[in-house]
Enzyme design. Structure first.
Site, PDB file in Angstrom:
ATOM      1  N   HIS A 105      12.295 -25.531 -24.418  1.00 24.05           N
ATOM      2  CA  HIS A 105      12.535 -24.976 -25.754  1.00 24.05           C
ATOM      3  C   HIS A 105      13.930 -24.346 -25.909  1.00 24.05           C
ATOM      4  O   HIS A 105      14.057 -23.197 -26.320  1.00 24.05           O
ATOM      5  CB  HIS A 105      11.461 -23.948 -26.100  1.00 24.05           C
ATOM      6  CG  HIS A 105      10.081 -24.536 -26.253  1.00 24.05           C
ATOM      7  ND1 HIS A 105       9.853 -25.818 -26.695  1.00 24.05           N
ATOM      8  CD2 HIS A 105       8.835 -24.012 -26.026  1.00 24.05           C
ATOM      9  CE1 HIS A 105       8.547 -26.047 -26.742  1.00 24.05           C
ATOM     10  NE2 HIS A 105       7.907 -24.981 -26.331  1.00 24.05           N
ATOM     11  N   HIS A 175       7.285 -23.337 -33.829  1.00 21.00           N
ATOM     12  CA  HIS A 175       6.254 -23.097 -32.825  1.00 21.00           C
ATOM     13  C   HIS A 175       5.157 -22.156 -33.325  1.00 21.00           C
ATOM     14  O   HIS A 175       4.668 -21.302 -32.569  1.00 21.00           O
ATOM     15  CB  HIS A 175       6.914 -22.540 -31.558  1.00 21.00           C
ATOM     16  CG  HIS A 175       6.218 -22.885 -30.286  1.00 21.00           C
ATOM     17  ND1 HIS A 175       4.986 -22.380 -29.941  1.00 21.00           N
ATOM     18  CD2 HIS A 175       6.575 -23.695 -29.269  1.00 21.00           C
ATOM     19  CE1 HIS A 175       4.637 -22.849 -28.759  1.00 21.00           C
ATOM     20  NE2 HIS A 175       5.581 -23.654 -28.331  1.00 21.00           N
ATOM     21  N   GLU A 307       3.316 -29.018 -33.068  1.00 21.40           N
ATOM     22  CA  GLU A 307       4.773 -29.021 -33.102  1.00 21.40           C
ATOM     23  C   GLU A 307       5.272 -30.427 -33.394  1.00 21.40           C
ATOM     24  O   GLU A 307       5.210 -31.289 -32.526  1.00 21.40           O
ATOM     25  CB  GLU A 307       5.323 -28.553 -31.753  1.00 21.40           C
ATOM     26  CG  GLU A 307       4.847 -27.176 -31.334  1.00 21.40           C
ATOM     27  CD  GLU A 307       4.884 -27.002 -29.818  1.00 21.40           C
ATOM     28  OE1 GLU A 307       5.966 -27.113 -29.221  1.00 21.40           O
ATOM     29  OE2 GLU A 307       3.821 -26.757 -29.225  1.00 21.40           O
TER      30      GLU A 307
END
Ligand code: BGC
Length: 341
Positions: A105, A175, A307
């Site tokens: 991420h 997220h 996501e």
């Protein structure tokens, strides 16, 4: 309706954080300029009771502790880059392996951990951020903007735009952790994902490159089923996800929504649409027990993430990979629509 703003404290570096409230019809969404975080999303249940359907915190300090990217924008690369390295334009780029040995991420300080520039365009909230050349190891000065719109029909859309001054890779998502009951676990939620295949992962949750058909596996969400129905199945892929889903679903590209999540308890339905080819279903298998907003409890399987993304495996596959070049415009749109039966 005009956007209401309220101070939301300061970062540990002293930067002020502001909360922006978008309200339209029956739905209200609170977005922080810190990480573009969806801090609260309230929709009315069948009985009219307001339900906050996303996990979040009351303070910036808790967001800064960053255990789980709650509600945040993710960039420059959603999910993992194996061994923190990729090839582009004939050279190797090394990016920060913040979950050693892999990047997760965006790296050590991803887009979730910046205070974005906010502006209001009528009812629309626009957040923008400039990521310098070499940020976390990624090439190119990247100008990125995410617009938040809330329609009278209860749909929140996120429109992602970006430009670069050097060839680069880019995979942006949000997220948010959804729980349509506002508490408890999500095992009774019914989920449909329009995907006939998903990406196999190894024990580090790195895609092997193989797509597996969902048919006759716990990964078959082509017809709505309870999230908990097959989650305890003895299955190597579920085991890799800490006995749960943590996988990219390859969206079938057929018309209509990418995913539909429904709670029989509250009657709330979330319909996800997207221009993107993939969707990571993460059932919060690694979410540790802790207190959230207003002292609420959260933990393992207490919410799930949907996501929308480019396939994580595409970082190693030039044919699939989202590459952005100078002069090109990146645009992707994801919608989350909340309705009640
Ligand atoms: C990933 C999980 C990870 C989580 C972090 C998800 O998007 O797929 O593997 O643990 O984010 O909160």
């Amino acid at each position: 309706m005009p956007i209401e703003t309220a101070p939301f404290g300061r970062t540990k570096g002293g930067q002020p954080v502001t909360r922006y409230r978008l309200q339209n019809g029956a739905v209200a969404v609170d977005v922080l300029d810190y990480g573009g975080t969806i801090q609260s999303l309230v929709a009315p249940a069948r009985d009219g009771r307001p339900v906050d359907v996303v996990l979040g915190y009351d303070t910036v300090a808790e967001y800064e502790a960053n255990d789980g990217y709650l509600g945040a924008l993710i960039g420059r690369w959603a999910n993992r880059i194996p061994f923190g390295a990729f090839q582009l334009g004939g050279r190797e780029y090394k990016v920060t392996p913040n979950t050693p040995p892999h990047l997760l991420h965006g790296g050590e300080k991803g887009f979730n951990a910046y205070v974005w520039q906010a502006r209001q365009e009528g009812d629309r909230l626009v957040l923008s951020h400039v990521s310098p050349d070499g940020d976390e190891g990624f090439p190119g000065t990247l100008k990125v903007q995410v617009a938040y719109d809330l329609t009278p029909e209860g749909e929140l859309t996120l429109t992602y735009d970006a430009e670069t001054d050097k060839e680069t890779v880019l995979n942006l998502t949000n997220h948010a952790y959804f729980n349509l009951n506002g508490g408890g676990d999500i095992l009774g939620h019914e989920l449909m994902i329009k995907a006939d295949a998903f990406d196999e992962v190894d024990g580090d949750l790195i895609p092997t490159g193989r797509a597996l058909p969902v048919a006759n596996t716990p990964f078959d969400f082509t017809a709505a089923k309870a999230v908990g129905r097959d989650i305890e199945a003895r299955d190597g892929q579920l085991a890799h996800g800490s006995q749960g889903y943590d996988h990219n679903f390859i969206l079938a590209g057929r018309p209509g929504p990418a995913a539909v999540l429904h709670s029989p308890q509250t009657g709330l339905t979330l319909t996800v649409t997207t221009t993107l080819p993939g969707l990571q279903l993460y059932t919060g298998n690694m979410l540790g027990e802790r207190a959230g907003k207003g002292g609420s409890r959260m933990g393992r399987r207490g919410a799930l993430c949907l996501e929308t993304q480019f396939f994580p495996k595409s970082i190693s596959d030039p044919a699939l990979r989202p590459v952005l070049k100078p002069g090109q415009k990146f645009r992707q749109v994801t919608g989350y629509k909340f309705t009640v039966e």
